[in-house]
Design a protein around this motif. Sequence first.
Motif, PDB file in Angstrom:
ATOM      1  N   ALA A 237       0.817  -1.211   0.000  1.00  0.00           N
ATOM      2  CA  ALA A 237       0.000   0.000   0.000  1.00  0.00           C
ATOM      3  C   ALA A 237       0.851   1.262   0.000  1.00  0.00           C
ATOM      4  CB  ALA A 237      -0.927  -0.007   1.216  1.00  0.00           C
ATOM      5  N   THR A 238       2.046   1.193   0.576  1.00  0.00           N
ATOM      6  CA  THR A 238       2.920   2.365   0.629  1.00  0.00           C
ATOM      7  C   THR A 238       3.869   2.427  -0.557  1.00  0.00           C
ATOM      8  OG1 THR A 238       4.577   1.175   1.926  1.00  0.00           O
ATOM      9  CG2 THR A 238       2.851   2.319   3.148  1.00  0.00           C
ATOM     10  N   GLY A 239       4.012   1.324  -1.262  1.00  0.00           N
ATOM     11  CA  GLY A 239       4.950   1.278  -2.372  1.00  0.00           C
ATOM     12  C   GLY A 239       6.387   1.102  -1.927  1.00  0.00           C
ATOM     13  N   LEU A 240       6.580   0.765  -0.634  1.00  0.00           N
ATOM     14  CA  LEU A 240       7.924   0.547  -0.101  1.00  0.00           C
ATOM     15  C   LEU A 240       8.122  -0.923   0.255  1.00  0.00           C
ATOM     16  CD1 LEU A 240       8.109   3.584   2.376  1.00  0.00           C
ATOM     17  CD2 LEU A 240       9.195   3.425   0.123  1.00  0.00           C
ATOM     18  N   CYS A 241       9.370  -1.374   0.186  1.00  0.00           N
ATOM     19  CA  CYS A 241       9.650  -2.722   0.668  1.00  0.00           C
ATOM     20  C   CYS A 241       9.599  -2.720   2.187  1.00  0.00           C
ATOM     21  CB  CYS A 241      11.005  -3.209   0.152  1.00  0.00           C
ATOM     22  SG  CYS A 241      12.423  -2.330   0.845  1.00  0.00           S
ATOM     23  N   CYS A 242       9.389  -3.878   2.763  1.00  0.00           N
ATOM     24  CA  CYS A 242       9.202  -3.955   4.213  1.00  0.00           C
ATOM     25  C   CYS A 242      10.428  -3.489   4.994  1.00  0.00           C
ATOM     26  CB  CYS A 242       8.826  -5.384   4.597  1.00  0.00           C
ATOM     27  SG  CYS A 242       7.182  -5.868   3.994  1.00  0.00           S
ATOM     28  N   ASP A 243      11.627  -3.758   4.480  1.00  0.00           N
ATOM     29  CA  ASP A 243      12.846  -3.315   5.173  1.00  0.00           C
ATOM     30  C   ASP A 243      12.942  -1.797   5.195  1.00  0.00           C
ATOM     31  OD1 ASP A 243      13.631  -5.882   5.729  1.00  0.00           O
ATOM     32  OD2 ASP A 243      14.959  -6.065   3.991  1.00  0.00           O
ATOM     33  N   SER A 244      12.511  -1.141   4.110  1.00  0.00           N
ATOM     34  CA  SER A 244      12.546   0.323   4.049  1.00  0.00           C
ATOM     35  C   SER A 244      11.495   0.949   4.946  1.00  0.00           C
ATOM     36  CB  SER A 244      12.341   0.800   2.610  1.00  0.00           C
ATOM     37  OG  SER A 244      13.358   0.330   1.762  1.00  0.00           O
ATOM     38  N   LEU A 245      10.383   0.251   5.138  1.00  0.00           N
ATOM     39  CA  LEU A 245       9.293   0.767   5.954  1.00  0.00           C
ATOM     40  C   LEU A 245       9.627   0.722   7.447  1.00  0.00           C
ATOM     41  CD1 LEU A 245       6.464   1.886   5.399  1.00  0.00           C
ATOM     42  CD2 LEU A 245       5.556  -0.408   5.775  1.00  0.00           C
ATOM     43  N   THR A 246      10.379  -0.293   7.851  1.00  0.00           N
ATOM     44  CA  THR A 246      10.724  -0.464   9.273  1.00  0.00           C
ATOM     45  C   THR A 246      11.548   0.718   9.777  1.00  0.00           C
ATOM     46  OG1 THR A 246      10.748  -2.867   9.034  1.00  0.00           O
ATOM     47  CG2 THR A 246      11.876  -1.955  10.938  1.00  0.00           C
ATOM     48  N   GLY A 247      11.121   1.294  10.916  1.00  0.00           N
ATOM     49  CA  GLY A 247      11.837   2.404  11.531  1.00  0.00           C
ATOM     50  C   GLY A 247      11.278   3.766  11.182  1.00  0.00           C
ATOM     51  N   LYS A 248      10.390   3.836  10.202  1.00  0.00           N
ATOM     52  CA  LYS A 248       9.810   5.126   9.825  1.00  0.00           C
ATOM     53  C   LYS A 248       8.606   5.431  10.711  1.00  0.00           C
ATOM     54  CE  LYS A 248      11.250   4.895   4.953  1.00  0.00           C
ATOM     55  NZ  LYS A 248      12.303   5.903   5.123  1.00  0.00           N
ATOM     56  N   ARG A 249       8.292   6.739  10.860  1.00  0.00           N
ATOM     57  CA  ARG A 249       7.113   7.154  11.620  1.00  0.00           C
ATOM     58  C   ARG A 249       5.863   6.917  10.772  1.00  0.00           C
ATOM     59  NH1 ARG A 249       8.312  10.836  15.852  1.00  0.00           N
ATOM     60  NH2 ARG A 249      10.241  10.105  16.823  1.00  0.00           N
ATOM     61  N   CYS A 250       4.851   6.333  11.425  1.00  0.00           N
ATOM     62  CA  CYS A 250       3.645   5.993  10.653  1.00  0.00           C
ATOM     63  C   CYS A 250       2.966   7.238  10.085  1.00  0.00           C
ATOM     64  CB  CYS A 250       2.674   5.200  11.514  1.00  0.00           C
ATOM     65  SG  CYS A 250       1.909   6.142  12.845  1.00  0.00           S
TER      66      CYS A 250
END
Length: 266
Positions: A237-250
Amino acid sequence: KEFMMLYQDRDFRSLLIVPMLCKGKLFGAILFAKERGTEYPWKDEYTPLLHFFADILVNALMREQKEGALRYNEARFRGVLEAAKHVGFIISNVDEVSPVITEFSPGAELIFGYSREEIIGKPVSVLHIPTDIKRFPDIMKRMKDGEIGFKGENVLIRKSGEYFSALFTTYPLFDDKGNMTSILGITIDITNRKEMEKALLDAEQEKALILSSVSELVVYLDPEMNIIWANKAACDATGLCCDSLTGKRCFKVWHDRDTVCDNCPV
């Protein structure tokens, strides 16, 4: 002077005080006294003999003190070995080719499955895997230089032949002249911890597999609203891979905000 004052009122014809010295320090004194009426006075040639006798006595007393301290330390060490039921203490000699076990604590008996009687005198290599045995000479050299030989997780072998994970450390033991006389190995069985870590990892992988297969968006957040984990649907849904999504603010990912959303349901 103090000794002379103690005996000045006694009816002695003569009093000879021989100091007992050890490494230049006064250890005590031996008193040789002759009562009045004694026919033979002290002669000058007696003095070296009396000093010699005092030296013999000092050496005997000092040796007794050292042996007493040694017995006390050995008793304390034995007490530690007996008390540590879940820690293995193993002492071996310093043979570079094949060190031999000279002491085996009750904790070691529990961990390895050998009795003390049957393992004393056997090579320490029976407890180690072949790749570690090849490292013995290098480890021995480091310990002779005063360093810890080995420290960390290791694989050891029980009497049954079972391989198990352990925290293992080796320490050199030296005499008062600086010569390495033996090696102390300390073993802690971490089999249960390793099994728990594996069970936790398996559970995490199973959870990730289940949640990644659902179509709903699933996201784990910490109290600061950082994304800890997201399933495949959320990543897509975000267009990001899961590793890139981890650590970001929702709120940054979903609404491109720098602060928490108003009326945030989380």
